[in-house]
Design a protein around this motif. Structure first.
Motif, PDB file in Angstrom:
ATOM      1  N   PRO A   1       0.839  -1.200   0.000  1.00  0.00           N
ATOM      2  CA  PRO A   1       0.000   0.000   0.000  1.00  0.00           C
ATOM      3  C   PRO A   1       0.875   1.250   0.000  1.00  0.00           C
ATOM      4  CG  PRO A   1       0.071  -0.973   2.191  1.00  0.00           C
ATOM      5  CD  PRO A   1       0.860  -1.883   1.298  1.00  0.00           C
ATOM      6  N   VAL A   2       0.288   2.376  -0.383  1.00  0.00           N
ATOM      7  CA  VAL A   2       1.033   3.638  -0.390  1.00  0.00           C
ATOM      8  C   VAL A   2       1.322   4.042   1.058  1.00  0.00           C
ATOM      9  CG1 VAL A   2       0.936   6.076  -1.049  1.00  0.00           C
ATOM     10  CG2 VAL A   2       0.000   4.347  -2.578  1.00  0.00           C
ATOM     11  N   ALA A   3       2.588   4.213   1.392  1.00  0.00           N
ATOM     12  CA  ALA A   3       2.973   4.550   2.763  1.00  0.00           C
ATOM     13  C   ALA A   3       2.753   6.033   3.055  1.00  0.00           C
ATOM     14  CB  ALA A   3       4.433   4.184   2.989  1.00  0.00           C
ATOM     15  N   GLY A   4       2.787   6.818   2.007  1.00  0.00           N
ATOM     16  CA  GLY A   4       2.617   8.260   2.167  1.00  0.00           C
ATOM     17  C   GLY A   4       2.978   8.951   0.872  1.00  0.00           C
ATOM     18  N   ILE A   5       3.110  10.272   0.953  1.00  0.00           N
ATOM     19  CA  ILE A   5       3.501  11.009  -0.242  1.00  0.00           C
ATOM     20  C   ILE A   5       4.656  11.951   0.095  1.00  0.00           C
ATOM     21  CG2 ILE A   5       1.205  10.934  -1.350  1.00  0.00           C
ATOM     22  CD1 ILE A   5       1.844  14.245  -0.185  1.00  0.00           C
ATOM     23  N   VAL A   6       5.532  12.179  -0.881  1.00  0.00           N
ATOM     24  CA  VAL A   6       6.480  13.285  -0.761  1.00  0.00           C
ATOM     25  C   VAL A   6       6.017  14.363  -1.721  1.00  0.00           C
ATOM     26  CG1 VAL A   6       8.604  12.173   0.052  1.00  0.00           C
ATOM     27  CG2 VAL A   6       8.037  12.083  -2.382  1.00  0.00           C
ATOM     28  N   GLY A   7       6.307  15.607  -1.388  1.00  0.00           N
ATOM     29  CA  GLY A   7       5.842  16.688  -2.252  1.00  0.00           C
ATOM     30  C   GLY A   7       6.743  17.902  -2.216  1.00  0.00           C
ATOM     31  N   ILE A   8       6.646  18.690  -3.269  1.00  0.00           N
ATOM     32  CA  ILE A   8       7.387  19.956  -3.374  1.00  0.00           C
ATOM     33  C   ILE A   8       6.401  21.047  -3.797  1.00  0.00           C
ATOM     34  CG2 ILE A   8       9.191  21.220  -4.628  1.00  0.00           C
ATOM     35  CD1 ILE A   8      10.700  18.625  -5.016  1.00  0.00           C
ATOM     36  N   ASP A   9       6.371  22.161  -3.030  1.00  0.00           N
ATOM     37  CA  ASP A   9       5.564  23.326  -3.413  1.00  0.00           C
ATOM     38  C   ASP A   9       6.430  24.287  -4.209  1.00  0.00           C
ATOM     39  OD1 ASP A   9       3.155  22.678  -2.127  1.00  0.00           O
ATOM     40  OD2 ASP A   9       3.878  23.476  -0.217  1.00  0.00           O
ATOM     41  N   VAL A  10       5.925  24.719  -5.355  1.00  0.00           N
ATOM     42  CA  VAL A  10       6.624  25.709  -6.176  1.00  0.00           C
ATOM     43  C   VAL A  10       5.678  26.892  -6.334  1.00  0.00           C
ATOM     44  CG1 VAL A  10       7.640  26.194  -8.431  1.00  0.00           C
ATOM     45  CG2 VAL A  10       7.879  23.909  -7.431  1.00  0.00           C
ATOM     46  N   THR A  11       6.090  28.094  -5.921  1.00  0.00           N
ATOM     47  CA  THR A  11       5.181  29.229  -6.062  1.00  0.00           C
ATOM     48  C   THR A  11       5.140  29.665  -7.527  1.00  0.00           C
ATOM     49  OG1 THR A  11       6.837  30.943  -5.677  1.00  0.00           O
ATOM     50  CG2 THR A  11       5.705  30.085  -3.734  1.00  0.00           C
ATOM     51  N   VAL A  12       3.988  30.159  -7.944  1.00  0.00           N
ATOM     52  CA  VAL A  12       3.828  30.638  -9.315  1.00  0.00           C
ATOM     53  C   VAL A  12       4.771  31.820  -9.540  1.00  0.00           C
ATOM     54  CG1 VAL A  12       2.208  31.720 -10.924  1.00  0.00           C
ATOM     55  CG2 VAL A  12       1.498  29.739  -9.581  1.00  0.00           C
ATOM     56  N   GLN A  13       4.988  32.601  -8.489  1.00  0.00           N
ATOM     57  CA  GLN A  13       5.897  33.744  -8.583  1.00  0.00           C
ATOM     58  C   GLN A  13       7.313  33.308  -8.948  1.00  0.00           C
ATOM     59  OE1 GLN A  13       5.439  36.797  -5.578  1.00  0.00           O
ATOM     60  NE2 GLN A  13       7.579  36.501  -5.053  1.00  0.00           N
ATOM     61  N   ARG A  14       7.784  32.247  -8.296  1.00  0.00           N
ATOM     62  CA  ARG A  14       9.133  31.731  -8.566  1.00  0.00           C
ATOM     63  C   ARG A  14       9.213  31.195  -9.995  1.00  0.00           C
ATOM     64  NH1 ARG A  14      13.068  30.931 -10.197  1.00  0.00           N
ATOM     65  NH2 ARG A  14      14.907  29.780  -9.520  1.00  0.00           N
ATOM     66  N   LEU A  15       8.150  30.502 -10.395  1.00  0.00           N
ATOM     67  CA  LEU A  15       8.096  29.918 -11.729  1.00  0.00           C
ATOM     68  C   LEU A  15       8.084  31.009 -12.791  1.00  0.00           C
ATOM     69  CD1 LEU A  15       8.024  26.955 -12.512  1.00  0.00           C
ATOM     70  CD2 LEU A  15       5.569  27.174 -12.841  1.00  0.00           C
ATOM     71  N   GLU A  16       7.346  32.093 -12.501  1.00  0.00           N
ATOM     72  CA  GLU A  16       7.275  33.207 -13.448  1.00  0.00           C
ATOM     73  C   GLU A  16       8.674  33.764 -13.715  1.00  0.00           C
ATOM     74  OE1 GLU A  16       4.393  36.481 -12.695  1.00  0.00           O
ATOM     75  OE2 GLU A  16       6.106  37.777 -13.044  1.00  0.00           O
TER      76      GLU A  16
END
Lengths: 259, 246
Positions: free
Chosen positions: A183-198
């Motif tokens: 089963p899925v033990a959990g999730i890893v994630g990364i937040d990227v702000t739209v401002q940084r991407l812009e």
């Protein structure tokens, strides 16, 4: 812990990489300046996605090595150094990152959040780990639910993130497995702000076209070179228009119109 | 007479006003109260000890201790001694009608009106942009926040504030969303009072449906009008209730 090859924000491909085979659309263009600019954007987004996939594999192996004795402290010890590296990378894209345990990993019905944001590694949702029903805050969230249900990587947004940063962000998430069939033990994630991407994407977009627009799978603008299209607006490709694939789910339209 | 930059006394006055910030202790208490309000921490639940709380929130142990003692004094937590001791969320901490009434009578008519104007300005701006940016999934989520007539006042109050936060989420403006959250905190438990009134619930349900329909139909004007009417329904109710005191 082993170091992984690519880091979020750094181009995964080499600068003289040949043209991108996934480019498609009505007027398929060659490598040219626009094609190279699109390949640059693809490398940025794919770089974040590859880094996350590598982290998920690493975290899964490390959790499996704990042989069933998973505690909050142990999770923090595994996750925090990677978050620190990601958010403190000089040219990195991560505003925040972390791991959220699925129910069952630390105990029945229990969640655990190891998520930090900003260069000072501010803990996110700090009180949730003391709550018996904190998992209910996450089960319905798109960035948690979809990777858990499908076993696949997912990008949520752009959306206003009320839970962490209160910013307009994209959240890249990836399921973590402790056994290949488990089963899925959990999730890893990364937040990227739209401002940084812009900031990162605008020069390349302008080389593609005066109305070039990076859109998500729903055709919603993330960053646009067109003055009348803002992040969050729904857009459509103006025909004739070249479509470039960016990462797993994004597209750059060489010419976009607001809806 | 025109105001030249060197005579700009009004903007300068703001610069030299002393900064009053809520203390760290108040901030920690606020977080715990918020966690109780949103159901993250529930009655009877054990709270982390001073050290754990301090580590989680990134404050000193002294600050955490003071916050726990302040929460104890205001009846939000209780402390048990002995082997199974510790701090627990008190049994009756949910916002009460009595507390909301006390808050209402502590405010002037002017304060309520001014707060409502600010709330309307921000919420209407959200609704206008939301009408431009909504898609089918947004509307489905928005409609899921329209409460049933017979829900209890607490669920009603939560659904109403979540509905407007969802409008802000559909607008996709982080600044407007943050301001809306701040204003809802300023309104506090006040909004619990009208939610106990069936007449108010009936009127509000219709308004919520109007707002969702206008946002779905991409009509910024109608969406703004609808949201303003929704907030007026609450303020009018509160002002009528408050007038009974005189």
């Amino acid at each position: 812990m082993t170091k992984t090859t690519s880091t979020a924000g750094q181009a995964a491909g080499s600068p003289d990489a040949p043209d991108y085979p996934r480019t498609s659309g009505p007027s398929l263009s060659g490598p040219g300046p626009a094609g190279r600019a699109a390949a640059e954007l693809d490398a940025t987004i794919a770089g974040i996605e590859h880094r996350l996939a590598a982290w998920a594999a690493e975290a899964g192996a490390a959790l499996a090595a704990l042989s069933g004795k998973v505690t909050g402290t142990a999770v923090d010890k595994l996750i925090r150094p990677v978050v620190e590296e990601l958010v403190q990378l000089p040219d990195g894209y991560a505003a925040g990152a972390g791991f959220i345990a699925n129910a069952g990993l630390l105990g029945p019905g229990r969640s655990y959040i190891a998520w930090w944001q900003g260069p000072d590694l501010e803990p996110v949702d700090a009180l949730a780990n003391f709550s018996p029903n904190s998992i209910s805050r996450y089960v319905k969230a798109e960035w948690f639910r979809i990777p858990v249900e499908t076993g696949q990587a997912h990008v949520t947004g752009p959306y206003v993130d009320f839970l962490c940063s209160d910013e307009y962000v994209l959240t890249f998430t990836h399921p973590v497995f402790t056994r290949p069939d488990g089963p899925v033990a959990g999730i890893v994630g990364i937040d990227v702000t739209v401002q940084r991407l812009e900031r990162g994407a605008m020069p390349a977009l302008r080389r593609i076209g005066a109305r070039a627009t990076l859109v998500n799978a729903d055709g919603r603008a993330v960053v646009s070179a067109a003055p009348d299209i803002d992040a969050g607006d729904l857009t459509a490709p103006e025909a004739p228009c070249t479509h470039y694939s960016v990462g797993r789910t994004f597209t750059v339209w060489s010419d976009a119109a607001g809806l | 007479m025109l105001l030249s930059p060197k005579d700009a006394s009004r903007s300068l006055a703001a610069v030299f006003t002393p900064i009053k910030s809520r203390g760290l202790v108040d901030e920690v208490c606020g977080r715990i109260e918020q966690a109780v309000e949103t159901g993250l921490l529930t009655s009877g639940q054990r709270l982390p000890n001073e050290t754990e709380l301090a580590a989680a929130l990134g404050v000193s142990a002294v600050t955490a201790r003071e916050a726990l003692s302040q929460l104890r004094a205001s009846g939000i937590i209780r402390t048990a001694r002995g082997r199974s001791g510790g701090s627990f969320i008190a049994d009756n901490v949910l916002p009460s009608r009595e507390r909301a009434l006390a808050q209402l009578h502590g405010l002037s008519r002017l304060q309520i009106r001014d707060l409502a104007l600010h709330y309307q300005a921000i919420a209407a701006a959200c609704a206008g942009v939301a009408a431009r940016r909504s898609d089918a999934a947004d509307i489905a989520t928005l409609r899921s926040f329209i409460p049933a007539m017979d829900d209890d006042p607490l669920s009603w109050r939560l659904a109403l504030s979540e509905f407007l936060l969802e409008v802000a989420a559909i607008a996709r403006s982080a600044r407007l969303a943050r301001e809306l959250i701040r204003l809802q905190a300023d309104l506090g438990t006040l909004t619990l009072l009208p939610c106990a009134d069936a007449g108010y619930r009936g009127r509000t349900t219709l308004l919520l449906e109007d707002v969702a329909a206008a946002i779905e139909a991409h009509q910024p004007g109608a969406s703004e009008t609808g949201v303003k009417a929704l907030i007026s329904a609450t303020t009018d109710w509160l002002l009528t209730e408050q007038a009974k005191r005189y």
